[in-house]
Design a protein around this motif. Structure first.
Motif, PDB file in Angstrom:
ATOM      1  N   ASN A 217       6.275  71.618  12.964  1.00  0.00           N
ATOM      2  CA  ASN A 217       6.464  72.394  14.175  1.00  0.00           C
ATOM      3  C   ASN A 217       7.896  72.898  14.220  1.00  0.00           C
ATOM      4  N   PRO A 218       8.110  74.229  14.153  1.00  0.00           N
ATOM      5  CA  PRO A 218       9.480  74.754  14.120  1.00  0.00           C
ATOM      6  C   PRO A 218      10.267  74.457  15.375  1.00  0.00           C
ATOM      7  N   LYS A 219       9.584  74.078  16.456  1.00  0.00           N
ATOM      8  CA  LYS A 219      10.280  73.802  17.703  1.00  0.00           C
ATOM      9  C   LYS A 219      10.644  72.326  17.846  1.00  0.00           C
ATOM     10  N   SER A 220      10.241  71.500  16.843  1.00  0.00           N
ATOM     11  CA  SER A 220      10.541  70.072  16.944  1.00  0.00           C
ATOM     12  C   SER A 220      12.039  69.822  16.908  1.00  0.00           C
ATOM     13  N   ILE A 221      12.471  68.870  17.705  1.00  0.00           N
ATOM     14  CA  ILE A 221      13.881  68.513  17.734  1.00  0.00           C
ATOM     15  C   ILE A 221      14.145  67.484  16.648  1.00  0.00           C
ATOM     16  N   PRO A 222      15.107  67.723  15.765  1.00  0.00           N
ATOM     17  CA  PRO A 222      15.394  66.757  14.699  1.00  0.00           C
ATOM     18  C   PRO A 222      15.739  65.391  15.289  1.00  0.00           C
ATOM     19  N   PRO A 223      15.348  64.306  14.618  1.00  0.00           N
ATOM     20  CA  PRO A 223      15.641  62.971  15.134  1.00  0.00           C
ATOM     21  C   PRO A 223      17.141  62.737  15.262  1.00  0.00           C
ATOM     22  N   THR A 224      17.522  62.026  16.295  1.00  0.00           N
ATOM     23  CA  THR A 224      18.916  61.627  16.441  1.00  0.00           C
ATOM     24  C   THR A 224      19.106  60.344  15.640  1.00  0.00           C
ATOM     25  N   THR A 225      20.299  59.811  15.612  1.00  0.00           N
ATOM     26  CA  THR A 225      20.555  58.590  14.851  1.00  0.00           C
ATOM     27  C   THR A 225      21.172  57.520  15.740  1.00  0.00           C
ATOM     28  N   TYR A 226      21.083  56.281  15.276  1.00  0.00           N
ATOM     29  CA  TYR A 226      21.655  55.149  15.998  1.00  0.00           C
ATOM     30  C   TYR A 226      22.247  54.196  14.972  1.00  0.00           C
ATOM     31  N   ARG A 227      23.466  53.730  15.217  1.00  0.00           N
ATOM     32  CA  ARG A 227      24.142  52.788  14.327  1.00  0.00           C
ATOM     33  C   ARG A 227      23.877  51.366  14.820  1.00  0.00           C
TER      34      ARG A 227
ATOM     35  N   TYR B 285      20.195  45.554   9.679  1.00  0.00           N
ATOM     36  CA  TYR B 285      21.502  45.199   9.154  1.00  0.00           C
ATOM     37  C   TYR B 285      22.606  45.894   9.958  1.00  0.00           C
ATOM     38  N   GLU B 286      23.636  45.158  10.258  1.00  0.00           N
ATOM     39  CA  GLU B 286      24.750  45.699  11.028  1.00  0.00           C
ATOM     40  C   GLU B 286      25.316  46.939  10.336  1.00  0.00           C
ATOM     41  N   ASN B 287      25.599  47.969  11.135  1.00  0.00           N
ATOM     42  CA  ASN B 287      26.130  49.266  10.679  1.00  0.00           C
ATOM     43  C   ASN B 287      25.092  50.137   9.986  1.00  0.00           C
ATOM     44  N   GLU B 288      23.864  49.665   9.911  1.00  0.00           N
ATOM     45  CA  GLU B 288      22.789  50.480   9.343  1.00  0.00           C
ATOM     46  C   GLU B 288      22.510  51.659  10.277  1.00  0.00           C
ATOM     47  N   LYS B 289      22.276  52.830   9.708  1.00  0.00           N
ATOM     48  CA  LYS B 289      21.991  54.014  10.522  1.00  0.00           C
ATOM     49  C   LYS B 289      20.478  54.223  10.580  1.00  0.00           C
ATOM     50  N   LEU B 290      19.952  54.290  11.801  1.00  0.00           N
ATOM     51  CA  LEU B 290      18.525  54.510  12.008  1.00  0.00           C
ATOM     52  C   LEU B 290      18.280  55.909  12.557  1.00  0.00           C
ATOM     53  N   ARG B 291      17.154  56.498  12.162  1.00  0.00           N
ATOM     54  CA  ARG B 291      16.738  57.766  12.753  1.00  0.00           C
ATOM     55  C   ARG B 291      15.925  57.476  14.006  1.00  0.00           C
ATOM     56  N   ILE B 292      16.198  58.215  15.066  1.00  0.00           N
ATOM     57  CA  ILE B 292      15.500  58.035  16.337  1.00  0.00           C
ATOM     58  C   ILE B 292      14.671  59.280  16.628  1.00  0.00           C
ATOM     59  N   PRO B 293      13.374  59.138  16.955  1.00  0.00           N
ATOM     60  CA  PRO B 293      12.560  60.314  17.242  1.00  0.00           C
ATOM     61  C   PRO B 293      13.126  61.116  18.410  1.00  0.00           C
ATOM     62  N   GLY B 294      13.187  62.445  18.256  1.00  0.00           N
ATOM     63  CA  GLY B 294      13.606  63.306  19.353  1.00  0.00           C
ATOM     64  C   GLY B 294      12.500  63.359  20.389  1.00  0.00           C
ATOM     65  N   SER B 295      12.779  63.921  21.537  1.00  0.00           N
ATOM     66  CA  SER B 295      11.813  63.921  22.636  1.00  0.00           C
ATOM     67  C   SER B 295      10.561  64.715  22.307  1.00  0.00           C
ATOM     68  N   LYS B 296      10.668  65.666  21.364  1.00  0.00           N
ATOM     69  CA  LYS B 296       9.510  66.475  21.010  1.00  0.00           C
ATOM     70  C   LYS B 296       8.984  66.149  19.614  1.00  0.00           C
ATOM     71  N   GLU B 297       9.512  65.106  19.016  1.00  0.00           N
ATOM     72  CA  GLU B 297       9.067  64.717  17.684  1.00  0.00           C
ATOM     73  C   GLU B 297       7.815  63.866  17.806  1.00  0.00           C
ATOM     74  N   SER B 298       6.773  64.242  17.144  1.00  0.00           N
ATOM     75  CA  SER B 298       5.512  63.514  17.206  1.00  0.00           C
ATOM     76  C   SER B 298       5.361  62.652  15.963  1.00  0.00           C
ATOM     77  N   ILE B 299       5.265  61.356  16.147  1.00  0.00           N
ATOM     78  CA  ILE B 299       5.106  60.425  15.042  1.00  0.00           C
ATOM     79  C   ILE B 299       3.743  59.747  15.162  1.00  0.00           C
ATOM     80  N   THR B 300       2.873  59.979  14.190  1.00  0.00           N
ATOM     81  CA  THR B 300       1.555  59.386  14.186  1.00  0.00           C
ATOM     82  C   THR B 300       1.555  58.202  13.245  1.00  0.00           C
ATOM     83  N   LEU B 301       1.252  57.037  13.755  1.00  0.00           N
ATOM     84  CA  LEU B 301       1.279  55.842  12.926  1.00  0.00           C
ATOM     85  C   LEU B 301       0.079  55.763  12.008  1.00  0.00           C
TER      86      LEU B 301
END
Length: 213
Positions: free
Chosen positions: A24-34, A68-84
């Motif tokens: 989806n071209p309108k999807s917001i790229p995931p943010t990150t969290y340390r 792990y401490e200092n590991e960078k995680l990707r966080i789903p954006g508000s419009k990002e759809s993740i199907t398990l």
């Protein structure tokens, strides 16, 4: 039947077996969290207002794995759809195609930017590949990058695919039972394993773990 089979093969082998979702071209790229000391999957998920399972899946992990401490995680954006996984009822219990069981080297992923529509087992001591469930051999062939492969058709529109075989020991049209021999695994590659239900893509690990529902 021939047309249906060609369509099925196209689905399996689009970009090397995996089926790719339209992005989806309108999807917001995931943010990150340390990751900080004391963080957990549940704590981060609650803080970022996302599902713990979705958060782990987005990062190619499960909530049982350590952070792990200092590991960078990707966080789903508000419009990002993740199907398990696709919502399905699997009536027959699926068995592991390798015995003894091998660890999963590459996990299933439905991420639009990093899809992988099956799983790849680590190449260990297991060499004999067996049918995960009873069914019919609908295709047995060779494909560059995945060696010899076999596709089985099961009940309820279910299909399973077994790739990276050195030698195939079944023929098209043959009926097989659960744990029947399909072939011998290549010496330098782990087994590629995928499960589909019609056009829906299932997470093979979940199907193997849950068994019959």
């Amino acid at each position: 039947m021939r047309k249906h089979l060609l369509t099925l093969l196209f689905c399996f082998f689009w970009i090397g077996f995996p089926l790719v979702s339209k992005q989806n071209p309108k999807s917001i790229p995931p943010t990150t969290y340390r990751v900080m000391k004391g963080d957990s999957w549940y704590g981060i998920a609650r803080k970022m207002k996302v599902s713990p399972d979705a958060l782990a899946k987005l990062n190619g992990r499960t909530i049982t794995e350590n952070l792990y401490e200092n590991e960078k995680l990707r966080i789903p954006g508000s419009k990002e759809s993740i199907t398990l996984s696709a919502d399905t009822k699997v009536k027959e219990r699926f068995a592991y195609p390798l015995h003894p069981k091998e660890k999963v080297q590459k996990k299933f992923s439905e991420l639009t930017y990093d899809p992988y529509k099956g799983i790849q087992f680590r190449r260990g001591n297991s060499s004999l590949v067996r049918a995960s469930a009873s069914g019919k051999v609908v295709h047995a062939d060779y494909m560059d990058g995945y060696e010899n492969f076999v596709i089985l058709e099961h009940e309820n529109g279910l299909y399973s695919v077994y790739g990276n075989l050195e030698r195939i020991q079944v023929t098209e049209g043959q009926q097989v039972k659960t744990k029947d021999r399909l072939g011998i695994l290549a010496k330098d590659k782990g087994l590629y394993f995928q499960i589909n239900q019609n056009k829906s893509i299932l997470n093979p690990e979940l199907v193997l773990e849950r068994g019959a529902e």
